[in-house]
Write an enzyme that holds these catalytic residues in place. Structure first.
Site, PDB file in Angstrom:
ATOM      1  N   GLY A 290       1.193  -1.725   0.038  1.00  0.00           N
ATOM      2  CA  GLY A 290       0.318   0.198  -0.190  1.00  0.00           C
ATOM      3  C   GLY A 290       0.796   1.825  -0.077  1.00  0.00           C
ATOM      4  N   SER A 345       2.463  -8.406   8.779  1.00  0.00           N
ATOM      5  CA  SER A 345       3.809  -7.116   9.259  1.00  0.00           C
ATOM      6  C   SER A 345       5.193  -8.149   9.003  1.00  0.00           C
ATOM      7  CB  SER A 345       3.436  -6.986  10.845  1.00  0.00           C
ATOM      8  OG  SER A 345       5.368  -6.722  10.928  1.00  0.00           O
ATOM      9  N   SER A 410      16.404  -0.968  -2.046  1.00  0.00           N
ATOM     10  CA  SER A 410      16.967  -0.055  -1.033  1.00  0.00           C
ATOM     11  C   SER A 410      17.073   1.446  -1.385  1.00  0.00           C
ATOM     12  CB  SER A 410      17.960  -0.935  -1.034  1.00  0.00           C
ATOM     13  OG  SER A 410      18.756  -0.068  -0.620  1.00  0.00           O
ATOM     14  N   LYS A 413      20.801   6.428   0.435  1.00  0.00           N
ATOM     15  CA  LYS A 413      20.341   6.629   1.837  1.00  0.00           C
ATOM     16  C   LYS A 413      21.051   5.601   2.874  1.00  0.00           C
ATOM     17  CE  LYS A 413      16.854  10.407   2.041  1.00  0.00           C
ATOM     18  NZ  LYS A 413      16.822   9.845   1.232  1.00  0.00           N
TER      19      LYS A 413
END
Length: 635
Positions: A290, A345, A410, A413
């Protein structure tokens, strides 16, 4: 011309009645004017009741012809060449009635009179309508906002026609780079070269320019938009012209210049074989389905026709939204794809493993992560749990379920990180590299790869929507540092490149997407202000509209982002995808790092967590102290 306003505002039936009365007068005038032109002393004919009888028959016949031709249904402000042609044909038929009636009534009728009559009738009926159209257009034009149209091609012509019919904009001139079109006109609108832009804007007090250059390349659009930004005018682009013509969109949906047009990034057409390799006729799973990247991955995936798409998402609302959207696309395109919406999760290994086994997942795109730099600085343990352990659990579940391909989303950062978020993503990469070393030794082991890229336009937390909102509110635009730069890419392009990179993975690959040139955020903010027709307020220009205010770098934020740790980069079969060969840990050392992090997280030992992240081969060089809000409250 305001005195004509009552006429324009009359009900349509009354307008038609007025038109009929006026046309009757024109027919009578044209009839006797033809006699006066051809003959001397028309008083004799006017005193002959036979000619008045002819006229009494001619008037209803002519009005009937006008009615049948649709002349009284035509709206004068939109009068076209077709209407003028109808008047000409009707006038010829009307003159034929004169010949026919006079012949059977033995009336004297020179052969030139019907011709002269038809000419007068066309001039009176057609000319009067054209004059009314000009008056109406002039009146409405004064009430509408004056604009310039940049682009004098077919798109610009269609746009001009639609603007004239609308109530919002009045096109004053075309601007076009083609020298051959210079000083020519289209639909009565003059075409100028770009060097006249500033002069036209000042002369006509133009505050808005409409872009109608759909065939221009991204680089050409960028040059045009940058030139317009210097003139401090609002720039709007046309919607899809096909939709405009088909009536699906209206001129009221003219939109702001898209930021990818401003950046001038040229998207490369995806390679079909790479897009389909890990998706077509396979069971695909997206974690974080989402989110900004996850949802776009799902949209691209269903276009490549998997058998099943498993949506794995923690947020109930986000899951509902993407599942509903995908179901509509599948129904509209009559695709045969099973969409499975699952709440869960990535920090629950058993949930992940059970899901992948139950649906026999073959390809996983792992997009679930906490990506907002300051928020992860404030919630260190959750960031580590979700980004490091969540990725490891998803990878372990993929191995257990014998998933063929696993792709980690990824970030730039992760390169020489100065914040916890980037460091956790680099540790996640290390984990997949360690697992890949083991899996590559198996006959049918899971292929792990990572795709690293920078900011995507329009994602949650993206700076662009924030800037636009701040401009709409009257400012100020808040900028963390005047020299900060970032790489940008559109979400669809990023998703397509992720899918293609995943198809090229052999195991343990770190792919880096070509993000183009980095962009100075302060310049981006200034251009957005100028393209909204506003000026930057500063010490040099205190009367400007929007202030750009620097608030200071946020916790863990870098001035410049990088995509590669070293210079050891290789090319791939795709021009926008590179591979990076970088240091990683053996699996046993990585597992030990996980055990130590698990203990430190359980104990909320932030000093140990930070030291473990620094000691790991991540290049972590924190620029701030520990920022976890719970830890700071305890101190």
């Amino acid at each position: 011309m305001q005195f004509l306003q009552p006429i324009w505002s009359m009900p349509r039936p009354l307008k038609r009645l007025v038109s009929i009365v006026v046309d009757i007068l024109f027919i009578v005038f044209a009839f006797w004017a033809a006699f006066a032109t051809r003959l001397d002393g028309i008083e004799i004919y006017m005193q002959d009741v036979s000619y008045w009888k002819l006229l009494a028959v001619l008037i209803p016949c002519t009005l009937l012809v006008f009615t049948k031709s649709g002349l009284y249904r035509a709206i004068l402000r939109y009068l076209s060449l077709h209407a003028v042609l109808s008047i000409c044909i009707s006038a010829i038929i009307s003159s034929a009635f004169i010949v026919f009636i006079s012949y059977f009534n033995y009336l004297y009728m020179p052969r030139s009179i019907p011709v002269i009559y038809a000419t007068y009738l066309v001039m009176l009926c057609g000319g009067s309508r054209l004059i009314v159209r000009v008056l109406v257009s002039d009146l409405l034009g004064k009430q509408k906002k004056k604009v310039l149209i940049y682009g004098a091609g077919s798109a610009g012509l269609q746009l001009a026609n639609m603007l004239r019919q609308g109530k919002e904009f009045h096109p004053i001139a075309f601007i076009d780079d083609d020298r051959k079109k210079h000083k020519t006109t289209m639909q009565g609108i003059t075409i100028y070269r770009p060097k006249y832009l500033e002069r036209l804007i000042k002369k006509h007090c133009i505050s808005t320019v409409l872009l109608a250059v759909p065939s221009a390349s991204q680089v050409q659009k960028k040059v045009i938009i940058e030139s317009l930004a210097k003139l401090h005018v609002e720039v709007l682009t046309i919607p899809n012209l096909d939709d405009l013509v088909n009536g699906k969109l209206s001129i009221g949906q003219l939109k702001e210049v898209s930021i990818d047009d401003l950046l001038g990034r040229v998207a490369v057409t995806p390679q079909a074989e790479l897009m389909e390799a890990n998706i077509k006729d396979k069971v695909v799973m997206v974690t974080g389905a989402g989110g900004s990247i996850g949802s776009e991955l799902c949209r691209q995936i269903i276009l490549n026709k998997p058998t099943t798409l498993v949506l794995f998402e923690l947020s109930e609302f986000s899951l509902y939204q993407i599942e509903h959207e995908l179901s509509q696309i599948i129904a509209n395109q009559q695709l045969s794809i099973n969409v499975v919406p699952l709440l869960g999760s990535v920090q629950r290994l058993n949930r992940l493993a059970a899901t992948m086994k139950a649906f026999k997942v073959q390809t996983v795109y792992h997009a679930a992560a906490y990506k907002h730099v300051p928020l992860v600085e404030y919630n260190v343990v959750e960031g580590v749990r979700n980004n490091i352990f969540g990725t490891n659990y998803a990878a372990q579940a993929a191995i257990e379920a014998k998933v063929e391909s696993f792709v980690l989303i990824s970030t730039d950062k992760a390169v020489r990180p100065t914040n916890v978020m980037g460091t956790t993503k680099r540790v996640a990469e290390l984990g997949l590299q360690a697992l890949a070393q083991v899996e590559n030794a198996k006959p049918n082991g899971t292929r792990f790869c990572m795709v690293r890229f920078g900011n995507v336009l329009g994602s949650s937390g993206s700076v662009i929507p924030l800037f636009k909102k701040q401009i709409a509110q009257g400012g100020p635009i808040t900028l963390t540092h005047k020299d900060i730069t970032r790489y940008f890419m559109t979400i669809p392009e990023a998703a397509q490149l992720v899918i293609q990179a995943g198809a090229m993975g052999k195991g343990g690959d770190v792919f880096v997407l070509d993000m183009g040139e980095s962009v100075k955020i302060a310049d981006l903010a200034r251009n957005l202000i100028h393209l909204s027709g506003l000026e930057v307020r500063s010490d040099e220009n205190p009367d400007g509209d929007i202030e750009i205010r620097c608030t200071g770098l946020r916790p863990g934020e870098k001035l410049y982002e990088e995509l590669l740790i070293g210079d050891n980069v290789g090319k791939t079969a795709h021009e926008r995808i590179m591979t990076a060969n970088e240091e990683f840990l053996p699996l046993n050392e990585y597992n030990q790092l996980l055990d130590d992090l698990d203990t430190a997280c359980h104990n909320f030992d932030h000093a140990t967590i930070r030291q473990l992240l620094i000691d790991a081969p991540t290049g972590f060089a924190p620029v701030d102290g520990i920022g976890d809000l719970v830890w700071k409250a305890e101190q």
